[in-house]
Write a protein that holds these residues in place. Structure first.
Motif, PDB file in Angstrom:
ATOM      1  N   LEU A  26     -10.312   3.619   8.298  1.00  0.00           N
ATOM      2  CA  LEU A  26     -11.621   3.452   8.935  1.00  0.00           C
ATOM      3  C   LEU A  26     -11.670   2.309   9.937  1.00  0.00           C
ATOM      4  O   LEU A  26     -12.348   2.394  10.951  1.00  0.00           O
ATOM      5  CB  LEU A  26     -12.713   3.226   7.872  1.00  0.00           C
ATOM      6  CG  LEU A  26     -13.022   4.395   6.963  1.00  0.00           C
ATOM      7  CD1 LEU A  26     -14.068   4.003   5.928  1.00  0.00           C
ATOM      8  CD2 LEU A  26     -13.507   5.589   7.770  1.00  0.00           C
ATOM      9  N   ARG A  27     -10.963   1.230   9.627  1.00  0.00           N
ATOM     10  CA  ARG A  27     -11.111   0.019  10.437  1.00  0.00           C
ATOM     11  C   ARG A  27      -9.844  -0.393  11.183  1.00  0.00           C
ATOM     12  O   ARG A  27      -9.829  -1.407  11.850  1.00  0.00           O
ATOM     13  CB  ARG A  27     -11.593  -1.119   9.553  1.00  0.00           C
ATOM     14  CG  ARG A  27     -12.957  -0.805   8.949  1.00  0.00           C
ATOM     15  CD  ARG A  27     -13.494  -1.948   8.112  1.00  0.00           C
ATOM     16  NE  ARG A  27     -14.656  -1.505   7.372  1.00  0.00           N
ATOM     17  CZ  ARG A  27     -14.645  -1.193   6.091  1.00  0.00           C
ATOM     18  NH1 ARG A  27     -13.537  -1.282   5.388  1.00  0.00           N
ATOM     19  NH2 ARG A  27     -15.741  -0.806   5.478  1.00  0.00           N
ATOM     20  N   GLY A  28      -8.783   0.360  11.036  1.00  0.00           N
ATOM     21  CA  GLY A  28      -7.555   0.066  11.765  1.00  0.00           C
ATOM     22  C   GLY A  28      -6.715  -1.033  11.130  1.00  0.00           C
ATOM     23  O   GLY A  28      -6.861  -1.354   9.955  1.00  0.00           O
ATOM     24  N   THR A  29      -5.857  -1.609  11.928  1.00  0.00           N
ATOM     25  CA  THR A  29      -4.900  -2.620  11.490  1.00  0.00           C
ATOM     26  C   THR A  29      -5.609  -3.815  10.862  1.00  0.00           C
ATOM     27  O   THR A  29      -6.627  -4.277  11.358  1.00  0.00           O
ATOM     28  CB  THR A  29      -4.050  -3.084  12.693  1.00  0.00           C
ATOM     29  OG1 THR A  29      -3.374  -1.942  13.228  1.00  0.00           O
ATOM     30  CG2 THR A  29      -3.038  -4.133  12.290  1.00  0.00           C
ATOM     31  N   HIS A  30      -5.034  -4.282   9.731  1.00  0.00           N
ATOM     32  CA  HIS A  30      -5.592  -5.433   9.010  1.00  0.00           C
ATOM     33  C   HIS A  30      -4.487  -6.395   8.616  1.00  0.00           C
ATOM     34  O   HIS A  30      -3.358  -5.984   8.352  1.00  0.00           O
ATOM     35  CB  HIS A  30      -6.253  -4.979   7.701  1.00  0.00           C
ATOM     36  CG  HIS A  30      -7.639  -4.498   7.827  1.00  0.00           C
ATOM     37  ND1 HIS A  30      -8.009  -3.437   8.588  1.00  0.00           N
ATOM     38  CD2 HIS A  30      -8.780  -4.957   7.254  1.00  0.00           C
ATOM     39  CE1 HIS A  30      -9.309  -3.233   8.473  1.00  0.00           C
ATOM     40  NE2 HIS A  30      -9.801  -4.153   7.674  1.00  0.00           N
ATOM     41  N   ARG A  31      -4.859  -7.654   8.532  1.00  0.00           N
ATOM     42  CA  ARG A  31      -3.979  -8.652   7.944  1.00  0.00           C
ATOM     43  C   ARG A  31      -4.228  -8.668   6.440  1.00  0.00           C
ATOM     44  O   ARG A  31      -5.230  -8.141   5.957  1.00  0.00           O
ATOM     45  CB  ARG A  31      -4.248 -10.018   8.563  1.00  0.00           C
ATOM     46  CG  ARG A  31      -3.848 -10.031  10.041  1.00  0.00           C
ATOM     47  CD  ARG A  31      -4.173 -11.317  10.711  1.00  0.00           C
ATOM     48  NE  ARG A  31      -3.311 -12.384  10.176  1.00  0.00           N
ATOM     49  CZ  ARG A  31      -3.345 -13.627  10.629  1.00  0.00           C
ATOM     50  NH1 ARG A  31      -4.165 -13.964  11.599  1.00  0.00           N
ATOM     51  NH2 ARG A  31      -2.555 -14.541  10.099  1.00  0.00           N
ATOM     52  N   PHE A  32      -3.312  -9.285   5.697  1.00  0.00           N
ATOM     53  CA  PHE A  32      -3.398  -9.327   4.240  1.00  0.00           C
ATOM     54  C   PHE A  32      -4.743  -9.884   3.777  1.00  0.00           C
ATOM     55  O   PHE A  32      -5.418  -9.298   2.936  1.00  0.00           O
ATOM     56  CB  PHE A  32      -2.241 -10.179   3.672  1.00  0.00           C
ATOM     57  CG  PHE A  32      -2.185 -10.206   2.177  1.00  0.00           C
ATOM     58  CD1 PHE A  32      -1.469  -9.258   1.486  1.00  0.00           C
ATOM     59  CD2 PHE A  32      -2.863 -11.180   1.462  1.00  0.00           C
ATOM     60  CE1 PHE A  32      -1.402  -9.280   0.093  1.00  0.00           C
ATOM     61  CE2 PHE A  32      -2.816 -11.225   0.076  1.00  0.00           C
ATOM     62  CZ  PHE A  32      -2.087 -10.259  -0.604  1.00  0.00           C
ATOM     63  N   GLY A  33      -5.147 -11.022   4.335  1.00  0.00           N
ATOM     64  CA  GLY A  33      -6.399 -11.667   3.929  1.00  0.00           C
ATOM     65  C   GLY A  33      -7.618 -10.806   4.194  1.00  0.00           C
ATOM     66  O   GLY A  33      -8.572 -10.803   3.417  1.00  0.00           O
ATOM     67  N   GLU A  34      -7.603 -10.059   5.293  1.00  0.00           N
ATOM     68  CA  GLU A  34      -8.712  -9.171   5.616  1.00  0.00           C
ATOM     69  C   GLU A  34      -8.817  -8.041   4.588  1.00  0.00           C
ATOM     70  O   GLU A  34      -9.915  -7.678   4.168  1.00  0.00           O
ATOM     71  CB  GLU A  34      -8.535  -8.577   7.014  1.00  0.00           C
ATOM     72  CG  GLU A  34      -8.606  -9.597   8.123  1.00  0.00           C
ATOM     73  CD  GLU A  34      -8.150  -9.048   9.465  1.00  0.00           C
ATOM     74  OE1 GLU A  34      -8.656  -9.554  10.480  1.00  0.00           O
ATOM     75  OE2 GLU A  34      -7.301  -8.127   9.509  1.00  0.00           O
ATOM     76  N   LEU A  35      -7.658  -7.504   4.210  1.00  0.00           N
ATOM     77  CA  LEU A  35      -7.667  -6.449   3.188  1.00  0.00           C
ATOM     78  C   LEU A  35      -8.184  -6.995   1.868  1.00  0.00           C
ATOM     79  O   LEU A  35      -8.997  -6.364   1.208  1.00  0.00           O
ATOM     80  CB  LEU A  35      -6.257  -5.871   3.000  1.00  0.00           C
ATOM     81  CG  LEU A  35      -5.760  -4.942   4.094  1.00  0.00           C
ATOM     82  CD1 LEU A  35      -4.268  -4.681   3.960  1.00  0.00           C
ATOM     83  CD2 LEU A  35      -6.541  -3.643   4.086  1.00  0.00           C
ATOM     84  N   LYS A  36      -7.729  -8.193   1.488  1.00  0.00           N
ATOM     85  CA  LYS A  36      -8.155  -8.789   0.220  1.00  0.00           C
ATOM     86  C   LYS A  36      -9.665  -8.994   0.203  1.00  0.00           C
ATOM     87  O   LYS A  36     -10.326  -8.709  -0.795  1.00  0.00           O
ATOM     88  CB  LYS A  36      -7.435 -10.116  -0.025  1.00  0.00           C
ATOM     89  CG  LYS A  36      -7.845 -10.744  -1.345  1.00  0.00           C
ATOM     90  CD  LYS A  36      -6.752 -11.532  -1.948  1.00  0.00           C
ATOM     91  CE  LYS A  36      -7.087 -12.207  -3.248  1.00  0.00           C
ATOM     92  NZ  LYS A  36      -8.301 -11.887  -3.929  1.00  0.00           N
TER      93      LYS A  36
END
Length: 106
Positions: A26-36
């Motif tokens: 839904l939101r595209g590429t994420h960094r680890f912290g964003e996913l958490k």
């Protein structure tokens, strides 16, 4: 003979994997912290494990940038993107279910 539904469930049937794939689709590429931050209740250890599984199965890719501190981004692969219709169907079904549940409680 291997059941195709069982194969799909084995790949994405875990609660955390579904939510990780949801965020990346839904939101595209994420960094680890964003996913958490986007997945309430997941520990760093569990997120790391689930990301590794999804990467190993070819559903997401991990890109490491040689910076200090290191930056790592996760995105959906072409194979992972082929799951989009399944997630779209889950969204439609969930929306319908929530509406019907609201109507029952009124």
């Amino acid at each position: 003979m291997v059941c195709p539904i069982e194969t799909t469930v084995n790949l994405i049937g875990d609660k955390w994997k579904v939510l990780i794939m949801r965020d990346l689709l839904l939101r595209g590429t994420h960094r680890f912290g964003e996913l958490k931050k986007g997945i309430t209740g997941i520990s760093e250890k569990m997120l790391t494990q689930q990301l590794r599984d999804l990467e190993q199965n070819g559903l997401i890719s991990r890109k490491v940038y040689s910076e200090i501190p290191p930056r790592v981004e996760y995105s959906v692969t072409e194979l992972g993107n082929s799951l989009r219709p399944i997630f779209d169907a889950m969204h439609v079904w969930g929306t319908d279910y929530l509406q019907k549940s609201d109507e029952k409680s009124e």
